[in-house]
Design a protein around this motif. Sequence first.
Motif: not given
Length: 79
Positions: A55-68
Amino acid sequence: MLPKVPAYHRNGDVADLPEIDAKAAAANHPDEWSLDPWSADQRHVYDLQKAEERQAASAAVRERAADQVNGKLLIRSPA
């Protein structure tokens, strides 16, 4: 040939390793390997720990990919 003994991993896997290697694994990585089988409670704790790590790894990936920008996701390099 060196005598082989079972080394038990927390996820339930068993490896037949030369005795010196099994002892080294258990001594150097006691939270992963043991010369005795892991109990059901110990495996349950391991499963919960791994789920939290995923879950922590998934959250980190989502955070890094958040800029649109223009509808595209940007992956920022880790700082």
